[in-house]
Scaffold this motif. Structure first.
Motif, PDB file in Angstrom:
ATOM      1  N   ARG A  20      -1.973  33.722  -6.399  1.00  0.00           N
ATOM      2  CA  ARG A  20      -2.869  32.703  -5.828  1.00  0.00           C
ATOM      3  C   ARG A  20      -4.177  33.335  -5.376  1.00  0.00           C
ATOM      4  N   ARG A  21      -4.109  34.491  -4.720  1.00  0.00           N
ATOM      5  CA  ARG A  21      -5.334  35.158  -4.264  1.00  0.00           C
ATOM      6  C   ARG A  21      -6.215  35.559  -5.452  1.00  0.00           C
ATOM      7  N   ALA A  22      -5.582  36.054  -6.521  1.00  0.00           N
ATOM      8  CA  ALA A  22      -6.346  36.424  -7.714  1.00  0.00           C
ATOM      9  C   ALA A  22      -7.015  35.194  -8.317  1.00  0.00           C
ATOM     10  N   ALA A  23      -6.296  34.057  -8.341  1.00  0.00           N
ATOM     11  CA  ALA A  23      -6.856  32.824  -8.893  1.00  0.00           C
ATOM     12  C   ALA A  23      -8.013  32.322  -8.036  1.00  0.00           C
ATOM     13  N   VAL A  24      -7.835  32.351  -6.729  1.00  0.00           N
ATOM     14  CA  VAL A  24      -8.895  31.896  -5.829  1.00  0.00           C
ATOM     15  C   VAL A  24     -10.136  32.763  -5.989  1.00  0.00           C
ATOM     16  N   ASP A  25      -9.945  34.070  -6.098  1.00  0.00           N
ATOM     17  CA  ASP A  25     -11.089  34.973  -6.279  1.00  0.00           C
ATOM     18  C   ASP A  25     -11.821  34.662  -7.591  1.00  0.00           C
ATOM     19  N   ALA A  26     -11.064  34.423  -8.656  1.00  0.00           N
ATOM     20  CA  ALA A  26     -11.685  34.137  -9.951  1.00  0.00           C
ATOM     21  C   ALA A  26     -12.503  32.853  -9.893  1.00  0.00           C
ATOM     22  N   LEU A  27     -11.961  31.825  -9.262  1.00  0.00           N
ATOM     23  CA  LEU A  27     -12.672  30.553  -9.185  1.00  0.00           C
ATOM     24  C   LEU A  27     -13.850  30.623  -8.221  1.00  0.00           C
ATOM     25  N   ALA A  28     -13.703  31.386  -7.157  1.00  0.00           N
ATOM     26  CA  ALA A  28     -14.771  31.483  -6.171  1.00  0.00           C
ATOM     27  C   ALA A  28     -15.993  32.206  -6.710  1.00  0.00           C
ATOM     28  N   THR A  29     -15.802  33.047  -7.719  1.00  0.00           N
ATOM     29  CA  THR A  29     -16.918  33.821  -8.272  1.00  0.00           C
ATOM     30  C   THR A  29     -17.466  33.234  -9.565  1.00  0.00           C
ATOM     31  N   LEU A  30     -17.015  32.058  -9.959  1.00  0.00           N
ATOM     32  CA  LEU A  30     -17.477  31.462 -11.214  1.00  0.00           C
ATOM     33  C   LEU A  30     -18.996  31.365 -11.270  1.00  0.00           C
ATOM     34  N   ASP A  31     -19.610  30.992 -10.156  1.00  0.00           N
ATOM     35  CA  ASP A  31     -21.042  30.753 -10.164  1.00  0.00           C
ATOM     36  C   ASP A  31     -21.840  32.036 -10.320  1.00  0.00           C
ATOM     37  N   GLU A  60       7.409  51.189 -22.070  1.00  0.00           N
ATOM     38  CA  GLU A  60       8.819  51.471 -22.282  1.00  0.00           C
ATOM     39  C   GLU A  60       9.632  51.137 -21.045  1.00  0.00           C
ATOM     40  N   ARG A  61       9.074  51.449 -19.876  1.00  0.00           N
ATOM     41  CA  ARG A  61       9.808  51.257 -18.616  1.00  0.00           C
ATOM     42  C   ARG A  61       9.188  50.122 -17.802  1.00  0.00           C
ATOM     43  N   ALA A  62      10.008  49.469 -17.030  1.00  0.00           N
ATOM     44  CA  ALA A  62       9.554  48.376 -16.183  1.00  0.00           C
ATOM     45  C   ALA A  62       8.660  48.910 -15.064  1.00  0.00           C
ATOM     46  N   SER A  63       7.597  48.164 -14.782  1.00  0.00           N
ATOM     47  CA  SER A  63       6.736  48.523 -13.657  1.00  0.00           C
ATOM     48  C   SER A  63       6.583  47.380 -12.664  1.00  0.00           C
ATOM     49  N   GLY A  64       7.005  46.158 -13.059  1.00  0.00           N
ATOM     50  CA  GLY A  64       6.994  45.046 -12.129  1.00  0.00           C
ATOM     51  C   GLY A  64       5.744  44.191 -12.205  1.00  0.00           C
ATOM     52  N   ALA A  65       5.833  43.021 -11.591  1.00  0.00           N
ATOM     53  CA  ALA A  65       4.758  42.034 -11.680  1.00  0.00           C
ATOM     54  C   ALA A  65       3.498  42.474 -10.950  1.00  0.00           C
ATOM     55  N   VAL A  66       3.643  43.187  -9.833  1.00  0.00           N
ATOM     56  CA  VAL A  66       2.460  43.637  -9.092  1.00  0.00           C
ATOM     57  C   VAL A  66       1.634  44.582  -9.945  1.00  0.00           C
ATOM     58  N   ALA A  67       2.305  45.495 -10.629  1.00  0.00           N
ATOM     59  CA  ALA A  67       1.596  46.427 -11.499  1.00  0.00           C
ATOM     60  C   ALA A  67       0.960  45.694 -12.681  1.00  0.00           C
ATOM     61  N   ALA A  68       1.652  44.706 -13.218  1.00  0.00           N
ATOM     62  CA  ALA A  68       1.094  43.934 -14.325  1.00  0.00           C
ATOM     63  C   ALA A  68      -0.144  43.161 -13.879  1.00  0.00           C
ATOM     64  N   LEU A  69      -0.086  42.568 -12.686  1.00  0.00           N
ATOM     65  CA  LEU A  69      -1.236  41.845 -12.151  1.00  0.00           C
ATOM     66  C   LEU A  69      -2.420  42.789 -11.963  1.00  0.00           C
ATOM     67  N   ALA A  70      -2.150  43.970 -11.421  1.00  0.00           N
ATOM     68  CA  ALA A  70      -3.226  44.947 -11.213  1.00  0.00           C
ATOM     69  C   ALA A  70      -3.838  45.367 -12.546  1.00  0.00           C
ATOM     70  N   ALA A  71      -2.996  45.573 -13.551  1.00  0.00           N
ATOM     71  CA  ALA A  71      -3.504  45.975 -14.861  1.00  0.00           C
ATOM     72  C   ALA A  71      -4.355  44.870 -15.476  1.00  0.00           C
ATOM     73  N   PHE A  72      -3.915  43.625 -15.340  1.00  0.00           N
ATOM     74  CA  PHE A  72      -4.698  42.504 -15.848  1.00  0.00           C
ATOM     75  C   PHE A  72      -6.052  42.425 -15.154  1.00  0.00           C
ATOM     76  N   GLN A  73      -6.033  42.524 -13.829  1.00  0.00           N
ATOM     77  CA  GLN A  73      -7.275  42.428 -13.063  1.00  0.00           C
ATOM     78  C   GLN A  73      -8.255  43.535 -13.447  1.00  0.00           C
ATOM     79  N   ASP A  74      -7.715  44.711 -13.744  1.00  0.00           N
ATOM     80  CA  ASP A  74      -8.571  45.850 -14.062  1.00  0.00           C
ATOM     81  C   ASP A  74      -9.056  45.814 -15.503  1.00  0.00           C
ATOM     82  N   ARG A  75      -8.175  45.438 -16.430  1.00  0.00           N
ATOM     83  CA  ARG A  75      -8.473  45.624 -17.848  1.00  0.00           C
ATOM     84  C   ARG A  75      -8.978  44.370 -18.537  1.00  0.00           C
ATOM     85  N   TRP A  76      -8.466  43.217 -18.178  1.00  0.00           N
ATOM     86  CA  TRP A  76      -8.758  42.004 -18.935  1.00  0.00           C
ATOM     87  C   TRP A  76      -9.598  40.985 -18.181  1.00  0.00           C
TER      88      TRP A  76
END
Length: 472
Positions: A20-31, A60-76
């Motif tokens: 939710r925080r990531a979504a709010v940040d993305a929408l808040a910075t649209l302008d 290969e190994r699990a890193s969890g949703a927090v790590a996936a969210l961080a990777a998305f925020q950083d890379r994509w």
């Protein structure tokens, strides 16, 4: 259960809150974000797009949703456009109203495959939503509707029903015997969207079945007299594809005039009203959409002007019996056909997410009045941009601003390369897409986002002016 998966389940509320925080940040910075991100180093023709990233290997190994969210925020996330924002004027792209966004999140939460009366809650919600949409566009109850993924699938579904109607007229069934049983087929249209030819290819009728009909002088609207002659040229049933809002100039075929040809000719009328149907919401523009109800099948896209998330559209038809004949799926675990067939029998999809929920939410939240305000504000913004570009000697409008699209070009020496350079140079502030109208290379700006205001028009016009100077 995998330990990392179990840990994510245990802390699911925290994970959802982080999302939710990531979504709010993305929408808040649209302008403030670039509408379309570009590389920081400009070239003589303007900024170039980012180079393609090197794909990472599958973990290969699990890193969890927090790590996936961080990777998305950083890379994509930095590479994604601000297409949900008010100055993304390319294609015909809406956004997601607050209510539609809430509905879409809950669509994923409840994860319904809304295709069967054996588990019918989703089907009932979709039928209620389709009823609201039918009322919104002024259609009669003779029209039944179903959600699909977008205008291309809506057009394909409508033309599949038309194909079965042709068979009914000729005493064969293409759904049983194949499209070849029809023999040569004629599909007549003045300025069809590219998805029509694609649909004819998919349906086995062939792109060559599409017969171009002359349009009115200086228009994209079909000439009814020319259509009358084309229908008379070869006897037998045909399909007519009408436009209620062309992509380049939002031109409308005269639907009542086309329907008036029926006493003399035998044809199925499919109307592509992907975003033009929304003209019905504005008292000043409803005349453009007059005659929609005469259609035998009808396409309306919802992730455009209804401002629900991708992907969402609806198709309507007066011949649900033929629709079920085409798409019926016989299996013991699926619901029956009957007089009210389950959704699984009505589209190419067996799996059918609850797309209707986002539309239900936004219609329930804002009603007819709220949707009308979005439509009329976007129309006013399109006219504002048209006026600003007309007043600038660097630009030339190629068509009047009939509804929500501005079709324009450079006043001197327009070429695809120059226009592409201009669009790239302006893309941090405004995104427009290329086209060709009347043989002239052009750009088009389409207004369908619920956030867009006249302040955005001012920013867009200034960015286009600046880009024209920089790339001259």
């Amino acid at each position: 259960m995998d330990r990392t998966l179990a840990a994510d389940l245990d802390r699911l509320p925290e994970l959802l809150d982080a999302t939710r925080r990531a979504a709010v940040d993305a929408l808040a910075t649209l302008d403030a974000r670039p509408v379309v991100p570009t590389a920081p180093t400009p070239t003589p023709l303007g900024p170039e797009p980012h180079p393609e990233p090197v794909p990472e290997p599958l973990p290969e190994r699990a890193s969890g949703a927090v790590a996936a969210l961080a990777a998305f925020q950083d890379r994509w996330a930095p590479r994604l456009s601000a297409s949900a924002g008010p100055r993304y004027l390319g294609f015909v792209t809406g956004g997601a109203t607050p209510a539609a966004l809430a509905g879409d999140w809950l669509t994923a939460v409840h994860d319904q495959n809304s295709n069967s009366s054996l588990d019918g809650g989703g089907q009932d919600l979709e039928r209620e939503t389709v009823g609201w949409l039918r009322e919104l566009f002024g259609l009669s109850t003779a029209h039944a509707g179903t959600f699909v993924s977008g205008a291309t699938m809506s057009n394909t579904t409508g033309l599949a029903i038309a194909r079965e109607w042709l068979g009914e007229r000729l005493g064969v069934s293409p759904s049983e015997d194949g499209a070849a049983a029809l023999g040569p087929v004629r599909v007549l249209s003045g300025a069809p969207h590219s998805s029509i030819a694609k649909a004819l290819s998919v349906l086995g009728l062939g792109r060559a079945a599409l017969v171009p009909v002359p349009t009115l002088p200086g228009r994209e609207a079909v000439d009814p007299a020319a259509l009358d002659r084309a229908l008379a040229d070869a006897p037998g049933p045909a399909v007519v594809v009408a436009n209620a809002g062309t992509v380049n100039t939002v031109d409308f075929d005269d639907l009542p005039a086309i329907a008036a040809l029926r006493p003399r000719h035998d044809f199925w009328l499919h109307t592509d009203a992907a975003f033009g149907a929304f003209a019905a919401l504005s008292p000043d523009h409803a005349h453009l959409a007059a005659g929609l109800d005469a259609s035998d099948s009808l396409c309306v896209d919802l992730h455009k002007w209804l401002n629900v998330p991708y992907d969402s559209a609806v198709q309507f038809t007066r011949r649900r019996d033929l629709q079920a004949r085409v798409f019926q799926n016989s299996a013991a675990y699926l619901g029956p056909l009957g007089d009210h067939p389950d959704l699984v029998h009505l589209t190419p999809e067996n799996s059918h997410r609850l797309r209707a929920l986002a539309a239900w939410f936004t219609l329930r939240a804002y009603g007819r009045q709220g949707q009308r305000e979005i439509v009329e504000r976007d129309i006013a913004c399109a006219r504002d941009l048209g006026d600003r570009l007309s007043a600038d000697p660097a630009f030339r409008l190629l068509a009047p601003v009939r509804l929500n699209v501005v079709c324009f070009t450079l006043a001197a020496g327009p070429s695809p390369d120059r226009l592409a350079a201009l669009a790239r140079a302006a893309s941090a502030e405004v995104f427009v897409t290329p086209t060709r109208y009347g043989g002239t290379p052009a750009l088009r700006a389409a207004f369908s986002n619920w956030r867009t205001t006249h302040a955005d028009v001012r920013r867009a016009a200034e960015a286009l002016r600046r880009a024209a100077r920089e790339t001259a």
